[in-house]
Design a protein around this motif. Structure first.
Motif, PDB file in Angstrom:
ATOM      1  N   GLU A 176       0.834  -1.208   0.000  1.00 30.11           N
ATOM      2  CA  GLU A 176       0.000   0.000   0.000  1.00 30.11           C
ATOM      3  C   GLU A 176       0.869   1.258   0.000  1.00 30.11           C
ATOM      4  O   GLU A 176       1.946   1.241   0.584  1.00 30.11           O
ATOM      5  CB  GLU A 176      -0.933  -0.008   1.214  1.00 30.11           C
ATOM      6  CG  GLU A 176      -1.994  -1.094   1.179  1.00 30.11           C
ATOM      7  CD  GLU A 176      -3.012  -0.922   0.042  1.00 30.11           C
ATOM      8  OE1 GLU A 176      -2.975   0.101  -0.666  1.00 30.11           O
ATOM      9  OE2 GLU A 176      -3.831  -1.824  -0.139  1.00 30.11           O
ATOM     10  N   PRO A 177       0.409   2.345  -0.650  1.00 31.57           N
ATOM     11  CA  PRO A 177      -0.891   2.481  -1.313  1.00 31.57           C
ATOM     12  C   PRO A 177      -0.920   1.918  -2.734  1.00 31.57           C
ATOM     13  O   PRO A 177      -1.933   2.019  -3.414  1.00 31.57           O
ATOM     14  CB  PRO A 177      -1.095   3.993  -1.340  1.00 31.57           C
ATOM     15  CG  PRO A 177       0.284   4.539  -1.508  1.00 31.57           C
ATOM     16  CD  PRO A 177       1.180   3.624  -0.699  1.00 31.57           C
ATOM     17  N   GLY A 178       0.193   1.325  -3.191  1.00 32.70           N
ATOM     18  CA  GLY A 178       0.267   0.838  -4.564  1.00 32.70           C
ATOM     19  C   GLY A 178      -0.792  -0.185  -4.907  1.00 32.70           C
ATOM     20  O   GLY A 178      -1.362  -0.159  -6.006  1.00 32.70           O
ATOM     21  N   ILE A 179      -1.085  -1.105  -3.981  1.00 32.18           N
ATOM     22  CA  ILE A 179      -2.089  -2.150  -4.249  1.00 32.18           C
ATOM     23  C   ILE A 179      -3.441  -1.517  -4.576  1.00 32.18           C
ATOM     24  O   ILE A 179      -4.078  -1.838  -5.583  1.00 32.18           O
ATOM     25  CB  ILE A 179      -2.214  -3.108  -3.048  1.00 32.18           C
ATOM     26  CG1 ILE A 179      -0.908  -3.900  -2.860  1.00 32.18           C
ATOM     27  CG2 ILE A 179      -3.391  -4.059  -3.240  1.00 32.18           C
ATOM     28  CD1 ILE A 179      -0.854  -4.689  -1.551  1.00 32.18           C
ATOM     29  N   SER A 180      -3.867  -0.590  -3.712  1.00 34.12           N
ATOM     30  CA  SER A 180      -5.183   0.050  -3.911  1.00 34.12           C
ATOM     31  C   SER A 180      -5.211   0.928  -5.152  1.00 34.12           C
ATOM     32  O   SER A 180      -6.195   0.926  -5.910  1.00 34.12           O
ATOM     33  CB  SER A 180      -5.548   0.888  -2.682  1.00 34.12           C
ATOM     34  OG  SER A 180      -5.668   0.061  -1.547  1.00 34.12           O
ATOM     35  N   LEU A 181      -4.122   1.679  -5.393  1.00 28.86           N
ATOM     36  CA  LEU A 181      -4.084   2.567  -6.553  1.00 28.86           C
ATOM     37  C   LEU A 181      -4.051   1.768  -7.858  1.00 28.86           C
ATOM     38  O   LEU A 181      -4.678   2.159  -8.847  1.00 28.86           O
ATOM     39  CB  LEU A 181      -2.879   3.504  -6.466  1.00 28.86           C
ATOM     40  CG  LEU A 181      -2.947   4.545  -5.338  1.00 28.86           C
ATOM     41  CD1 LEU A 181      -1.643   5.338  -5.263  1.00 28.86           C
ATOM     42  CD2 LEU A 181      -4.126   5.487  -5.539  1.00 28.86           C
ATOM     43  N   LEU A 182      -3.328   0.642  -7.859  1.00 31.28           N
ATOM     44  CA  LEU A 182      -3.319  -0.221  -9.042  1.00 31.28           C
ATOM     45  C   LEU A 182      -4.721  -0.747  -9.316  1.00 31.28           C
ATOM     46  O   LEU A 182      -5.176  -0.761 -10.472  1.00 31.28           O
ATOM     47  CB  LEU A 182      -2.340  -1.379  -8.850  1.00 31.28           C
ATOM     48  CG  LEU A 182      -2.387  -2.476  -9.917  1.00 31.28           C
ATOM     49  CD1 LEU A 182      -2.061  -1.931 -11.300  1.00 31.28           C
ATOM     50  CD2 LEU A 182      -1.450  -3.626  -9.554  1.00 31.28           C
ATOM     51  N   ASN A 183      -5.427  -1.178  -8.277  1.00 41.69           N
ATOM     52  CA  ASN A 183      -6.794  -1.673  -8.467  1.00 41.69           C
ATOM     53  C   ASN A 183      -7.701  -0.588  -9.041  1.00 41.69           C
ATOM     54  O   ASN A 183      -8.525  -0.853  -9.920  1.00 41.69           O
ATOM     55  CB  ASN A 183      -7.357  -2.196  -7.147  1.00 41.69           C
ATOM     56  CG  ASN A 183      -6.786  -3.555  -6.775  1.00 41.69           C
ATOM     57  OD1 ASN A 183      -6.362  -4.315  -7.650  1.00 41.69           O
ATOM     58  ND2 ASN A 183      -6.762  -3.859  -5.490  1.00 41.69           N
ATOM     59  N   GLU A 184      -7.537   0.645  -8.553  1.00 41.96           N
ATOM     60  CA  GLU A 184      -8.330   1.754  -9.092  1.00 41.96           C
ATOM     61  C   GLU A 184      -8.012   1.969 -10.567  1.00 41.96           C
ATOM     62  O   GLU A 184      -8.915   2.192 -11.387  1.00 41.96           O
ATOM     63  CB  GLU A 184      -8.049   3.040  -8.307  1.00 41.96           C
ATOM     64  CG  GLU A 184      -8.669   3.072  -6.925  1.00 41.96           C
ATOM     65  CD  GLU A 184      -8.402   4.390  -6.214  1.00 41.96           C
ATOM     66  OE1 GLU A 184      -8.362   5.437  -6.887  1.00 41.96           O
ATOM     67  OE2 GLU A 184      -8.232   4.366  -4.985  1.00 41.96           O
ATOM     68  N   ALA A 185      -6.727   1.916 -10.903  1.00 45.41           N
ATOM     69  CA  ALA A 185      -6.312   2.112 -12.302  1.00 45.41           C
ATOM     70  C   ALA A 185      -6.888   1.023 -13.191  1.00 45.41           C
ATOM     71  O   ALA A 185      -7.389   1.302 -14.297  1.00 45.41           O
ATOM     72  CB  ALA A 185      -4.783   2.134 -12.398  1.00 45.41           C
ATOM     73  N   LEU A 186      -6.830  -0.219 -12.739  1.00 42.29           N
ATOM     74  CA  LEU A 186      -7.341  -1.331 -13.545  1.00 42.29           C
ATOM     75  C   LEU A 186      -8.859  -1.237 -13.697  1.00 42.29           C
ATOM     76  O   LEU A 186      -9.399  -1.549 -14.767  1.00 42.29           O
ATOM     77  CB  LEU A 186      -6.937  -2.668 -12.931  1.00 42.29           C
ATOM     78  CG  LEU A 186      -5.436  -2.982 -12.993  1.00 42.29           C
ATOM     79  CD1 LEU A 186      -5.126  -4.246 -12.197  1.00 42.29           C
ATOM     80  CD2 LEU A 186      -4.952  -3.114 -14.427  1.00 42.29           C
ATOM     81  N   ASN A 187      -9.551  -0.800 -12.643  1.00 42.97           N
ATOM     82  CA  ASN A 187     -10.994  -0.620 -12.750  1.00 42.97           C
ATOM     83  C   ASN A 187     -11.341   0.469 -13.763  1.00 42.97           C
ATOM     84  O   ASN A 187     -12.288   0.328 -14.551  1.00 42.97           O
ATOM     85  CB  ASN A 187     -11.592  -0.292 -11.385  1.00 42.97           C
ATOM     86  CG  ASN A 187     -11.616  -1.487 -10.458  1.00 42.97           C
ATOM     87  OD1 ASN A 187     -11.601  -2.640 -10.922  1.00 42.97           O
ATOM     88  ND2 ASN A 187     -11.625  -1.254  -9.159  1.00 42.97           N
ATOM     89  N   ARG A 188     -10.587   1.570 -13.750  1.00 41.62           N
ATOM     90  CA  ARG A 188     -10.809   2.641 -14.737  1.00 41.62           C
ATOM     91  C   ARG A 188     -10.567   2.113 -16.150  1.00 41.62           C
ATOM     92  O   ARG A 188     -11.303   2.438 -17.080  1.00 41.62           O
ATOM     93  CB  ARG A 188      -9.892   3.824 -14.452  1.00 41.62           C
ATOM     94  CG  ARG A 188     -10.308   4.647 -13.248  1.00 41.62           C
ATOM     95  CD  ARG A 188      -9.461   5.902 -13.120  1.00 41.62           C
ATOM     96  NE  ARG A 188      -9.800   6.648 -11.921  1.00 41.62           N
ATOM     97  CZ  ARG A 188     -10.788   7.534 -11.833  1.00 41.62           C
ATOM     98  NH1 ARG A 188     -11.539   7.779 -12.896  1.00 41.62           N
ATOM     99  NH2 ARG A 188     -11.023   8.184 -10.715  1.00 41.62           N
ATOM    100  N   LEU A 189      -9.527   1.301 -16.286  1.00 42.48           N
ATOM    101  CA  LEU A 189      -9.234   0.710 -17.587  1.00 42.48           C
ATOM    102  C   LEU A 189     -10.395  -0.179 -18.042  1.00 42.48           C
ATOM    103  O   LEU A 189     -10.869  -0.076 -19.179  1.00 42.48           O
ATOM    104  CB  LEU A 189      -7.933  -0.094 -17.502  1.00 42.48           C
ATOM    105  CG  LEU A 189      -7.436  -0.756 -18.783  1.00 42.48           C
ATOM    106  CD1 LEU A 189      -7.129   0.290 -19.855  1.00 42.48           C
ATOM    107  CD2 LEU A 189      -6.203  -1.605 -18.489  1.00 42.48           C
ATOM    108  N   GLY A 190     -10.850  -1.039 -17.145  1.00 41.09           N
ATOM    109  CA  GLY A 190     -11.917  -1.966 -17.487  1.00 41.09           C
ATOM    110  C   GLY A 190     -13.222  -1.287 -17.851  1.00 41.09           C
ATOM    111  O   GLY A 190     -14.023  -1.833 -18.614  1.00 41.09           O
ATOM    112  N   GLU A 191     -13.440  -0.090 -17.308  1.00 38.99           N
ATOM    113  CA  GLU A 191     -14.682   0.650 -17.580  1.00 38.99           C
ATOM    114  C   GLU A 191     -14.616   1.465 -18.864  1.00 38.99           C
ATOM    115  O   GLU A 191     -15.652   1.930 -19.348  1.00 38.99           O
ATOM    116  CB  GLU A 191     -14.973   1.614 -16.414  1.00 38.99           C
ATOM    117  CG  GLU A 191     -15.325   0.916 -15.119  1.00 38.99           C
ATOM    118  CD  GLU A 191     -15.220   1.841 -13.916  1.00 38.99           C
ATOM    119  OE1 GLU A 191     -14.868   3.035 -14.096  1.00 38.99           O
ATOM    120  OE2 GLU A 191     -15.480   1.369 -12.795  1.00 38.99           O
ATOM    121  N   ASP A 192     -13.426   1.649 -19.410  1.00 36.43           N
ATOM    122  CA  ASP A 192     -13.290   2.512 -20.585  1.00 36.43           C
ATOM    123  C   ASP A 192     -14.004   1.898 -21.800  1.00 36.43           C
ATOM    124  O   ASP A 192     -13.878   0.699 -22.045  1.00 36.43           O
ATOM    125  CB  ASP A 192     -11.806   2.721 -20.913  1.00 36.43           C
ATOM    126  CG  ASP A 192     -11.597   3.779 -21.975  1.00 36.43           C
ATOM    127  OD1 ASP A 192     -11.701   3.444 -23.171  1.00 36.43           O
ATOM    128  OD2 ASP A 192     -11.354   4.934 -21.622  1.00 36.43           O
TER     129      ASP A 192
END
Length: 199
Positions: A176-192
């Motif tokens: 952390e905080p890398g784990i949470s920030l990576l998950n946020e980034a991947l979620n943004r990617l998946g929603e694009d």
């Protein structure tokens, strides 16, 4: 358009502009796509295998993408993979890969500029500090990972989503905080919408 990409990559593979770089030039598949991934530079194993993200960092990266519904095979056949520099920069005397110098980055950027003009991508995935810093102001990864950015590149409006480098040498994405920030980034990617269209 694909014929332009094939011609472009043929010329790119003949490039010998940077004497300290170690060939061969590594390119992804000449796939016509509105999604582009930009990495840093090939590692020492990619030259033997002949494709980007072919070793341990790639395994981690493709696990990230699989979490958003696209496996490695689908990704490679539907996303254009580029990098800041296309040859292996060599090793640093004390270990790790050498960071390409500003002249090498500038010379290789001409190839990427041509790719932007051919493909006109709408979604750009930036992997690692070197790739991110070519497009966004960057002091710390925590300032950009987990966010999306809109930028005009070569006259076209693009969405940029930065990711940390999936290197095994980096612990940033494993604590952390890398784990949470990576998950946020991947979620943004998946929603694009452009990512959704790849499925």
């Amino acid at each position: 358009m694909q014929s332009k990409l094939i011609q472009h990559q043929t010329q790119l593979r003949d490039c010998k502009a940077c004497p300290e770089m170690i060939g061969p030039v590594i390119t992804g598949t000449p796939v016509v796509s509105r999604v582009m991934l930009i990495g840093q530079a090939p590692g020492d194993r990619e030259g033997d295998i002949g494709r980007p993200f072919a070793w341990t960092a790639g395994k981690t990266l493709f696990k990230w993408f699989a979490s958003q519904g696209i496996d490695e095979e689908r990704f490679r056949e539907s996303v254009y993979i580029a990098s800041v520099c296309r040859c292996f920069p060599g090793k640093k005397p004390k270990g790790g890969d050498r960071v390409p110098n500003p002249q090498e980055i500038a010379q290789c950027s001409e190839w990427m500029s041509q790719e932007f003009k051919i493909l006109k991508p709408r979604l750009i995935i930036l992997v690692g500090k070197l790739a991110i810093s070519q497009f966004l102001p960057l002091e710390r990864l925590t300032d950009v990972i987990g966010l999306r950015f809109e930028r005009e590149i070569e006259g076209e409006q693009c969405t940029l989503i930065p990711l940390p480098h999936p290197s095994g040498a980096s612990t940033w994405h494993r604590k952390e905080p890398g784990i949470s920030l990576l998950n946020e980034a991947l979620n943004r990617l998946g929603e694009d919408p452009e990512w959704q269209a790849l499925k």
